[in-house]
Design a protein around this motif. Structure first.
Motif, PDB file in Angstrom:
ATOM      1  N   SER A   7       0.854  -1.204   0.000  1.00 25.98           N
ATOM      2  CA  SER A   7       0.000   0.000   0.000  1.00 25.98           C
ATOM      3  C   SER A   7       0.881   1.244   0.000  1.00 25.98           C
ATOM      4  CB  SER A   7      -0.910   0.008   1.243  1.00 25.98           C
ATOM      5  OG  SER A   7      -1.618   1.235   1.338  1.00 25.98           O
ATOM      6  N   SER A   8       0.539   2.186  -0.882  1.00 24.84           N
ATOM      7  CA  SER A   8       1.259   3.464  -0.867  1.00 24.84           C
ATOM      8  C   SER A   8       0.686   4.417   0.192  1.00 24.84           C
ATOM      9  CB  SER A   8       1.174   4.119  -2.252  1.00 24.84           C
ATOM     10  OG  SER A   8      -0.172   4.519  -2.532  1.00 24.84           O
ATOM     11  N   TYR A   9      -0.374   3.976   0.871  1.00 25.85           N
ATOM     12  CA  TYR A   9      -1.027   4.797   1.888  1.00 25.85           C
ATOM     13  C   TYR A   9      -1.313   3.918   3.101  1.00 25.85           C
ATOM     14  CZ  TYR A   9      -4.281   8.409   3.623  1.00 25.85           C
ATOM     15  OH  TYR A   9      -4.912   9.382   4.367  1.00 25.85           O
ATOM     16  N   PRO A  10      -0.231   3.411   3.721  1.00 24.76           N
ATOM     17  CA  PRO A  10      -0.423   2.467   4.831  1.00 24.76           C
ATOM     18  C   PRO A  10      -1.093   3.096   6.048  1.00 24.76           C
ATOM     19  CG  PRO A  10       1.868   3.133   4.661  1.00 24.76           C
ATOM     20  CD  PRO A  10       1.186   3.670   3.451  1.00 24.76           C
ATOM     21  N   ALA A  11      -1.049   4.424   6.198  1.00 22.41           N
ATOM     22  CA  ALA A  11      -1.693   5.041   7.352  1.00 22.41           C
ATOM     23  C   ALA A  11      -3.203   4.901   7.280  1.00 22.41           C
ATOM     24  CB  ALA A  11      -1.308   6.518   7.431  1.00 22.41           C
ATOM     25  N   HIS A  12      -3.723   4.765   6.070  1.00 21.42           N
ATOM     26  CA  HIS A  12      -5.171   4.623   5.910  1.00 21.42           C
ATOM     27  C   HIS A  12      -5.557   3.180   5.601  1.00 21.42           C
ATOM     28  CE1 HIS A  12      -9.289   5.541   4.882  1.00 21.42           C
ATOM     29  NE2 HIS A  12      -9.113   5.131   3.620  1.00 21.42           N
ATOM     30  N   ILE A  13      -4.801   2.549   4.687  1.00 25.11           N
ATOM     31  CA  ILE A  13      -5.074   1.147   4.342  1.00 25.11           C
ATOM     32  C   ILE A  13      -3.767   0.387   4.550  1.00 25.11           C
ATOM     33  CG2 ILE A  13      -5.890  -0.440   2.559  1.00 25.11           C
ATOM     34  CD1 ILE A  13      -7.308   1.905   1.240  1.00 25.11           C
ATOM     35  N   PRO A  14      -3.591  -0.218   5.703  1.00 24.25           N
ATOM     36  CA  PRO A  14      -2.334  -0.943   5.963  1.00 24.25           C
ATOM     37  C   PRO A  14      -2.270  -2.282   5.214  1.00 24.25           C
ATOM     38  CG  PRO A  14      -3.830  -1.123   7.844  1.00 24.25           C
ATOM     39  CD  PRO A  14      -4.474  -0.186   6.876  1.00 24.25           C
ATOM     40  N   VAL A  15      -1.094  -2.862   5.207  1.00 24.11           N
ATOM     41  CA  VAL A  15      -0.893  -4.178   4.577  1.00 24.11           C
ATOM     42  C   VAL A  15      -1.723  -5.221   5.338  1.00 24.11           C
ATOM     43  CG1 VAL A  15       0.828  -5.957   4.058  1.00 24.11           C
ATOM     44  CG2 VAL A  15       1.401  -3.545   3.768  1.00 24.11           C
ATOM     45  N   ALA A  16      -2.234  -6.225   4.624  1.00 22.11           N
ATOM     46  CA  ALA A  16      -3.040  -7.339   5.136  1.00 22.11           C
ATOM     47  C   ALA A  16      -4.496  -6.949   5.361  1.00 22.11           C
ATOM     48  CB  ALA A  16      -2.448  -7.931   6.417  1.00 22.11           C
ATOM     49  N   THR A  17      -4.884  -5.747   4.935  1.00 18.49           N
ATOM     50  CA  THR A  17      -6.291  -5.375   5.058  1.00 18.49           C
ATOM     51  C   THR A  17      -7.104  -6.150   4.035  1.00 18.49           C
ATOM     52  OG1 THR A  17      -5.719  -3.131   5.780  1.00 18.49           O
ATOM     53  CG2 THR A  17      -7.940  -3.478   4.924  1.00 18.49           C
ATOM     54  N   PRO A  18      -8.149  -6.849   4.455  1.00 21.78           N
ATOM     55  CA  PRO A  18      -8.971  -7.588   3.490  1.00 21.78           C
ATOM     56  C   PRO A  18      -9.835  -6.634   2.656  1.00 21.78           C
ATOM     57  CG  PRO A  18      -9.877  -7.795   5.692  1.00 21.78           C
ATOM     58  CD  PRO A  18      -8.571  -7.095   5.858  1.00 21.78           C
ATOM     59  N   LEU A  19     -10.171  -7.099   1.475  1.00 17.36           N
ATOM     60  CA  LEU A  19     -10.990  -6.261   0.587  1.00 17.36           C
ATOM     61  C   LEU A  19     -12.341  -5.934   1.197  1.00 17.36           C
ATOM     62  CD1 LEU A  19     -10.410  -7.779  -2.984  1.00 17.36           C
ATOM     63  CD2 LEU A  19      -9.557  -5.637  -2.055  1.00 17.36           C
ATOM     64  N   THR A  20     -12.833  -6.816   2.057  1.00 16.97           N
ATOM     65  CA  THR A  20     -14.150  -6.582   2.633  1.00 16.97           C
ATOM     66  C   THR A  20     -14.168  -5.378   3.559  1.00 16.97           C
ATOM     67  OG1 THR A  20     -13.579  -8.148   4.414  1.00 16.97           O
ATOM     68  CG2 THR A  20     -14.788  -9.008   2.492  1.00 16.97           C
ATOM     69  N   HIS A  21     -12.960  -4.917   4.001  1.00 20.16           N
ATOM     70  CA  HIS A  21     -12.895  -3.739   4.859  1.00 20.16           C
ATOM     71  C   HIS A  21     -12.793  -2.435   4.057  1.00 20.16           C
ATOM     72  CE1 HIS A  21     -11.437  -6.089   8.662  1.00 20.16           C
ATOM     73  NE2 HIS A  21     -12.590  -6.533   8.158  1.00 20.16           N
ATOM     74  N   LEU A  22     -12.601  -2.577   2.755  1.00 18.31           N
ATOM     75  CA  LEU A  22     -12.532  -1.390   1.922  1.00 18.31           C
ATOM     76  C   LEU A  22     -13.945  -0.893   1.603  1.00 18.31           C
ATOM     77  CD1 LEU A  22      -9.722  -2.396  -0.609  1.00 18.31           C
ATOM     78  CD2 LEU A  22      -9.505  -1.053   1.488  1.00 18.31           C
ATOM     79  N   PRO A  23     -14.090   0.368   1.217  1.00 18.19           N
ATOM     80  CA  PRO A  23     -15.416   0.854   0.792  1.00 18.19           C
ATOM     81  C   PRO A  23     -15.958   0.006  -0.336  1.00 18.19           C
ATOM     82  CG  PRO A  23     -13.934   2.693   1.116  1.00 18.19           C
ATOM     83  CD  PRO A  23     -13.092   1.460   1.238  1.00 18.19           C
ATOM     84  N   SER A  24     -17.254  -0.067  -0.420  1.00 15.22           N
ATOM     85  CA  SER A  24     -17.907  -0.956  -1.370  1.00 15.22           C
ATOM     86  C   SER A  24     -17.456  -0.742  -2.807  1.00 15.22           C
ATOM     87  CB  SER A  24     -19.420  -0.795  -1.245  1.00 15.22           C
ATOM     88  OG  SER A  24     -20.092  -1.608  -2.189  1.00 15.22           O
ATOM     89  N   PRO A  25     -17.394   0.482  -3.320  1.00 13.61           N
ATOM     90  CA  PRO A  25     -16.970   0.640  -4.723  1.00 13.61           C
ATOM     91  C   PRO A  25     -15.543   0.136  -4.957  1.00 13.61           C
ATOM     92  CG  PRO A  25     -18.041   2.634  -3.930  1.00 13.61           C
ATOM     93  CD  PRO A  25     -17.796   1.781  -2.746  1.00 13.61           C
ATOM     94  N   GLN A  26     -14.637   0.428  -4.003  1.00 12.94           N
ATOM     95  CA  GLN A  26     -13.243  -0.019  -4.156  1.00 12.94           C
ATOM     96  C   GLN A  26     -13.138  -1.535  -4.092  1.00 12.94           C
ATOM     97  OE1 GLN A  26     -11.048   1.995  -1.102  1.00 12.94           O
ATOM     98  NE2 GLN A  26     -11.547   4.067  -1.878  1.00 12.94           N
ATOM     99  N   SER A  27     -13.864  -2.140  -3.145  1.00 14.58           N
ATOM    100  CA  SER A  27     -13.783  -3.606  -3.001  1.00 14.58           C
ATOM    101  C   SER A  27     -14.352  -4.307  -4.219  1.00 14.58           C
ATOM    102  CB  SER A  27     -14.515  -4.045  -1.735  1.00 14.58           C
ATOM    103  OG  SER A  27     -15.893  -3.705  -1.831  1.00 14.58           O
ATOM    104  N   ARG A  28     -15.448  -3.811  -4.783  1.00  8.41           N
ATOM    105  CA  ARG A  28     -16.027  -4.444  -5.977  1.00  8.41           C
ATOM    106  C   ARG A  28     -15.084  -4.353  -7.166  1.00  8.41           C
ATOM    107  NH1 ARG A  28     -20.784  -1.895  -4.701  1.00  8.41           N
ATOM    108  NH2 ARG A  28     -20.394  -0.369  -6.372  1.00  8.41           N
ATOM    109  N   LEU A  29     -14.540  -3.120  -7.369  1.00 10.01           N
ATOM    110  CA  LEU A  29     -13.649  -2.944  -8.514  1.00 10.01           C
ATOM    111  C   LEU A  29     -12.407  -3.824  -8.367  1.00 10.01           C
ATOM    112  CD1 LEU A  29     -13.305  -1.267 -11.122  1.00 10.01           C
ATOM    113  CD2 LEU A  29     -12.049   0.418  -9.762  1.00 10.01           C
ATOM    114  N   SER A  30     -11.851  -3.934  -7.145  1.00 12.64           N
ATOM    115  CA  SER A  30     -10.650  -4.764  -6.907  1.00 12.64           C
ATOM    116  C   SER A  30     -10.976  -6.253  -7.059  1.00 12.64           C
ATOM    117  CB  SER A  30     -10.091  -4.493  -5.514  1.00 12.64           C
ATOM    118  OG  SER A  30      -9.742  -3.123  -5.377  1.00 12.64           O
ATOM    119  N   ALA A  31     -12.169  -6.682  -6.574  1.00  9.91           N
ATOM    120  CA  ALA A  31     -12.570  -8.087  -6.699  1.00  9.91           C
ATOM    121  C   ALA A  31     -12.727  -8.480  -8.158  1.00  9.91           C
ATOM    122  CB  ALA A  31     -13.863  -8.328  -5.939  1.00  9.91           C
TER     123      ALA A  31
END
Length: 520
Positions: A147-171
């Protein structure tokens, strides 16, 4: 110190209007014109700026370009991640930190066109993550690997913890379906792209998610816009004031002149120039005012003429009534006495010559008194004497005869110091005759003081007797004569005042402006 008439201050000796209370109207209208112009320009500029702001922040015009940049960046990082893993799997040490052995940002990126759009490494957390550009490397298990922004989204964060639009696009990218997305937020349009990391045998082994924030933050844009708007407003004010002042004075000049002409006409009409009219220049509101003024002037002139005619008619009727009363009280009584004396003389025997002679002497005296009374009435009916002698001389002659006939002493003070109009002299003559007639009939006075003089462009006539007086508050005691005198003076714009007390005599004072003196 006496107050000056404000109407006089507005005109010079030639009748031209000098600056008065209207002098500031043109300036006020001009300033209002300037303020409206400046306000209109600033409002248009504000509306235009808001339109530009909305289009710049929320408009879809830059979506394609920004989405293309985000897609290319995601594809670039996906290719770098595939190369680091040897085309088999992702390197677990991959990072977006520059200068690291497993950094997805290599030195070769400096030569790429994407260098200027690279994703920075952000250590501190932002108050609004939607305003930050960042990238994520997502492993096949659905967790963030780098992650280039570990303060907000650290490493090992599951996609389900991301906002819905981001998680869908990544999935979808993990499933091999790369794509882009535009999310409309309160801060603007957020563009995102996700790209699949492919193995050598074209199997999805990960995904790259890249977020491009709005081109400009709402707060920054508003601050810059308001600053520029204020600066341009000052510039517009400097430019608009002299231009607006010039055009404002030019556009209001004709209106102010029309209003001034109307004020001058109104003032002159109030001063007695009843022929005063204003020219109709337009059908606008001021034109309607000019039309109404002319209509009012015509109606007022007609009303004045009717009032004067009615006053003259009333005066003639009262004059006839007074003459009838005088004939009844004087000549008729004398003739009746003559008839009685003749009847008595005829009833005497012929030899009583002395008594007949005495009756004849009485008849002669009564006939003489009747003749004198008729002479007095004829003179009262002939105000043409005023044109031959003038008021002062005619009044002196009349007083001498009146004093002799009524046995009442007169004290006369007549100052011939001014030129009077014929209407004024005739009115004063009639008032003096009526007042003296009342003194002879009712006052029981022995002395009458008469004073006539000109004072400060007006004429004053006063009559004071030492008779029995009366109570002026009881109008039923006035009779027709006093009302007639009062109406005569009011017809010329003059005044008549009566001061009297029972047992203390009477003072009658009339004052009237001498229009002839004003002319000369």
């Amino acid at each position: 110190m006496k107050n000056k008439d404000p109407r006089v201050e507005q005109h010079d000796e030639k009748g031209k209007r000098t600056p008065g209370k209207w002098s500031g109207l043109s300036l006020r209208m001009t300033l209002s014109y300037i303020m409206i112009s400046v306000s209109a320009v600033l409002l248009l500029e504000l509306l235009a700026g808001l339109v530009v702001f909305w289009l710049r922040v929320y408009g879809p015009f830059d979506d394609q370009e920004n989405l293309s940049k985000a897609r290319r960046m995601a594809q670039f990082y996906a290719m770098a991640a595939s190369i680091q893993g040897g085309g088999v799997q992702l390197n677990p040490h991959s990072t977006f930190l520059p200068g690291q052995p497993a950094s997805l940002i290599g030195d070769q990126e400096q030569a790429s066109d994407l260098w200027k759009d690279r994703v920075p490494s952000i250590e501190a957390a932002s108050s609004d993550p939607q305003q930050v550009k960042f990238a994520l490397l997502i492993g096949p298990t659905g967790r963030v690997l780098a992650s280039s922004y570990p303060a907000h989204i650290p490493v090992a964060t599951p996609l389900t913890h991301l906002p819905s639009p981001q998680s869908r696009l990544s999935a979808d990218a993990l499933a091999g379906r790369s794509g882009t997305m535009v999310e409309v937020t309160s801060q603007g349009r957020v563009r995102s792209a996700a790209a699949t990391v492919w193995s050598r045998d074209r199997r999805p082994i990960g995904a790259i998610y890249v977020q491009f924030p709005p081109d400009i933050a709402v707060e920054h844009f508003l601050l810059r816009f308001l600053g520029g708007w204020f600066t341009s407003g000052l510039g517009l004010l400097v430019i608009t004031v002299p231009i607006g002042l010039f055009f404002g004075m030019m556009t209001t000049r004709q209106l102010i002149q029309r209003l001034r002409h109307l004020v001058v006409a109104t003032t002159r009409f109030a001063d007695g120039e009843y022929s005063q009219r204003v020219a109709l220049t337009s059908n606008d509101e001021v034109g309607q005012l000019e039309l109404q003024f002319n209509w009012m002037a015509e109606r007022l002139v007609e009303s004045i003429a009717q009032g004067q005619a009615l006053t003259q008619h009333t005066a003639r009727l009262e004059e006839r009534a007074r003459i009838a009363r005088d004939l009844h009280d004087s000549v008729k009584q004398h003739l009746f006495a003559v008839s009685m004396q003749i009847g008595a003389a005829l009833s005497l025997p012929e030899h009583r010559h002395e008594q007949v002679h005495q009756y004849l002497k009485e008849i002669d005296m009564l006939a003489y008194q009747a003749q004198q009374d008729l002479t007095t009435l004829i003179q009262e009916l002939r105000p043409s004497l005023l044109r031959n002698k003038g008021l002062g001389v005619a009044l002196r002659d009349y007083l001498e005869m009146w004093s002799r006939q009524n046995a009442i002493r007169t004290e006369v003070q007549i100052a011939e110091t001014g030129v009077r109009s014929q209407a004024l002299e005739e009115t004063l003559w009639r008032v003096a005759q009526e007042a003296l007639a009342n003194v002879a009939r009712h006052s029981q006075a022995s002395t009458v003081q008469i004073r006539l003089e000109d004072e400060q462009k007006q004429v004053m006539l006063s009559l004071v007797d030492n008779g029995c007086g009366f109570d002026p508050t009881k109008r039923e005691r006035w009779g027709i004569g006093l009302d007639s005198m009062k109406e005569r003076m009011e017809a010329l714009g003059g005044t008549l005042t009566i001061h009297s007390e029972v047992g203390k005599g009477t003072r009658i004072t009339v004052r009237c402006r001498n229009s002839q003196a004003l002319v000369h």
